[in-house]
Design an enzyme around this catalytic site. Structure first.
Site, PDB file in Angstrom:
ATOM      1  N   ASN A 197       0.810  -1.285   0.024  1.00 39.78           N
ATOM      2  CA  ASN A 197      -0.055  -0.004  -0.011  1.00 39.78           C
ATOM      3  C   ASN A 197       0.879   1.317  -0.028  1.00 39.78           C
ATOM      4  O   ASN A 197       1.729   1.458   0.831  1.00 39.78           O
ATOM      5  CB  ASN A 197      -0.888  -0.100   1.328  1.00 39.78           C
ATOM      6  CG  ASN A 197      -1.704  -1.009   1.288  1.00 39.78           C
ATOM      7  OD1 ASN A 197      -2.922  -1.060   0.581  1.00 39.78           O
ATOM      8  ND2 ASN A 197      -1.622  -2.064   1.940  1.00 39.78           N
ATOM      9  N   ASP A 239      -7.466   0.279  -4.663  1.00 42.17           N
ATOM     10  CA  ASP A 239      -7.746  -0.113  -3.561  1.00 42.17           C
ATOM     11  C   ASP A 239      -9.155   0.426  -3.082  1.00 42.17           C
ATOM     12  O   ASP A 239      -9.590   1.391  -3.452  1.00 42.17           O
ATOM     13  CB  ASP A 239      -6.736   0.021  -2.251  1.00 42.17           C
ATOM     14  CG  ASP A 239      -6.644  -0.933  -1.138  1.00 42.17           C
ATOM     15  OD1 ASP A 239      -7.595  -2.041  -1.307  1.00 42.17           O
ATOM     16  OD2 ASP A 239      -5.921  -0.972  -0.521  1.00 42.17           O
ATOM     17  N   GLU A 261     -12.165  -8.058  -1.588  1.00 41.25           N
ATOM     18  CA  GLU A 261     -11.428  -8.014  -0.371  1.00 41.25           C
ATOM     19  C   GLU A 261     -12.573  -8.414   0.515  1.00 41.25           C
ATOM     20  O   GLU A 261     -13.844  -8.359   0.350  1.00 41.25           O
ATOM     21  CB  GLU A 261     -11.071  -6.696   0.017  1.00 41.25           C
ATOM     22  CG  GLU A 261     -10.092  -5.924  -1.219  1.00 41.25           C
ATOM     23  CD  GLU A 261      -9.876  -4.617  -0.599  1.00 41.25           C
ATOM     24  OE1 GLU A 261     -10.536  -3.544  -0.464  1.00 41.25           O
ATOM     25  OE2 GLU A 261      -8.520  -4.653   0.143  1.00 41.25           O
TER      26      GLU A 261
END
Ligand code: C2E
Ligand code: MG
Ligand code: MG
Ligand code: MG
Length: 281
Positions: free
Chosen positions: A119, A181, A238
């Site tokens: 990330n 994301d 996710e």
């Protein structure tokens, strides 16, 4: 007077603010040392293809403070960002992740195609030196750029300007993977997707969590999948926690899964054990 009546709630509010400020200062003090001395470490969560093959991992920062209590990334990442420590923290997670992946590859614990996701904060993707920095990082571990997936959250990619467009395009040309994301949670999902060179969309866990109970969420996932397909993008779901979710996502055509159903984020020794068990089984 009215002010008198308000005195009590105001006081309590002040106390809460002071306590929060206290906590912030204390954690910030720990943070500087933690990045240098190493208690902040990546754990890794496997990402699996729909057919069960391991695709890669996501590195997630973990930290136990000097008082022995785990501190959540939701608390210390924003603090690192506002205090200028995020670059050092990110570098540490990146270097440790690449070193670990190179080791697992060398030992034959993972395929040559397995990658690690890291990330990154928006400040990284706005730095013209970022592509060069990443190239040097993978090269120093004898890894190809495709071994690294750069994750940036949708809200961080919001209102992308020229520099971020240029840098993401450069990253893709160099062969790095690039994922958006928490997709679907921001207010400019489609604009970000249109303008930045992502190759993977990570469907936010809030969609997955409610999809079996709320038909509308299921429909939204279906729409995201359809759009990603049309644009030639890969998908990762996710927060997959149940078999029912996994089956429904698989039927919709989501090609990769990440969640507690498969594995939690794990420290290196546990992950190594997990990989070894899979090979045997
Ligand atoms: P993220 O990048 O979206 O990471 C996924 C989060 O979902 C992780 O939380 C992970 O532990 C959690 N998760 C995975 N599977 C499941 C599941 O099945 N159910 C549930 N309920 N949760 C699941 P975590 O590790 O607490 O991290 C939170 C966020 O903090 C991350 O969200 C990411 O935005 C940020 N973060 C974590 N590590 C780093 C880092 O090294 N650098 C930066 N810049 N941000 C980081
Ligand atoms: Mg992520
Ligand atoms: Mg996410
Ligand atoms: Mg998140």
């Amino acid at each position: 007077r009215v002010a008198q009546e308000n005195a009590r709630p105001t006081l309590r509010f002040d106390t809460q603010v002071l306590q929060a400020e206290d906590r912030r200062k204390r954690v910030l003090g720990w943070l500087r040392d933690a990045i240098e001395d190493g208690p902040i470490e990546p754990w890794w969560q496997p990402i699996l293809c729909a057919n069960g093959v391991l695709a890669g991992f996501e590195a997630l920062a973990r930290w136990r403070g000097p008082d022995g209590q785990a501190i959540s990334p939701a608390e210390f990442i924003p603090l690192a960002q506002s205090s200028g420590l995020i670059a050092a923290l990110t570098d540490r997670i990146l270097q440790r992740s690449l070193a670990a992946l190179a080791q697992w590859r060398a030992e034959g614990l993972v395929a040559e195609t397995a990658y690690t996701s890291v990330n990154f904060p928006p400040s990284a993707l706005l730095d013209p030196a970022f592509p060069q920095y990443l190239s040097a990082a993978v090269a120093s571990h004898d890894l190809p750029p495709s071994a690294l997936c750069v994750e940036v959250t949708e809200s961080d990619a919001a209102a992308p300007g020229e520099p971020m467009e240029r840098i993401t395009t450069k990253l893709r040309r160099l062969g790095f993977r690039l994922a958006i994301d928490d997709f679907g949670t921001g207010y400019s999902s489609l604009a970000s997707l249109n303008r930045l060179a992502f190759e993977t969309v990570k469907i936010d866990q809030s969609f997955v969590r409610g999809m079996m109970e709320q038909p509308r969420l299921h429909e939204m996932i279906r729409a995201i999948v359809g759009m990603a397909r049309a644009l030639g993008l890969r998908l990762v779901a996710e927060g997959v926690e149940t078999q029912e979710q996994a089956q429904a996502l698989g039927r919709e055509g989501v090609d990769r899964m990440q969640g507690y159903l498969y594995a939690r984020p794990m420290p290196e020794p546990d992950l190594r054990q997990w990989l070894q068990n899979r090979r045997v089984g």
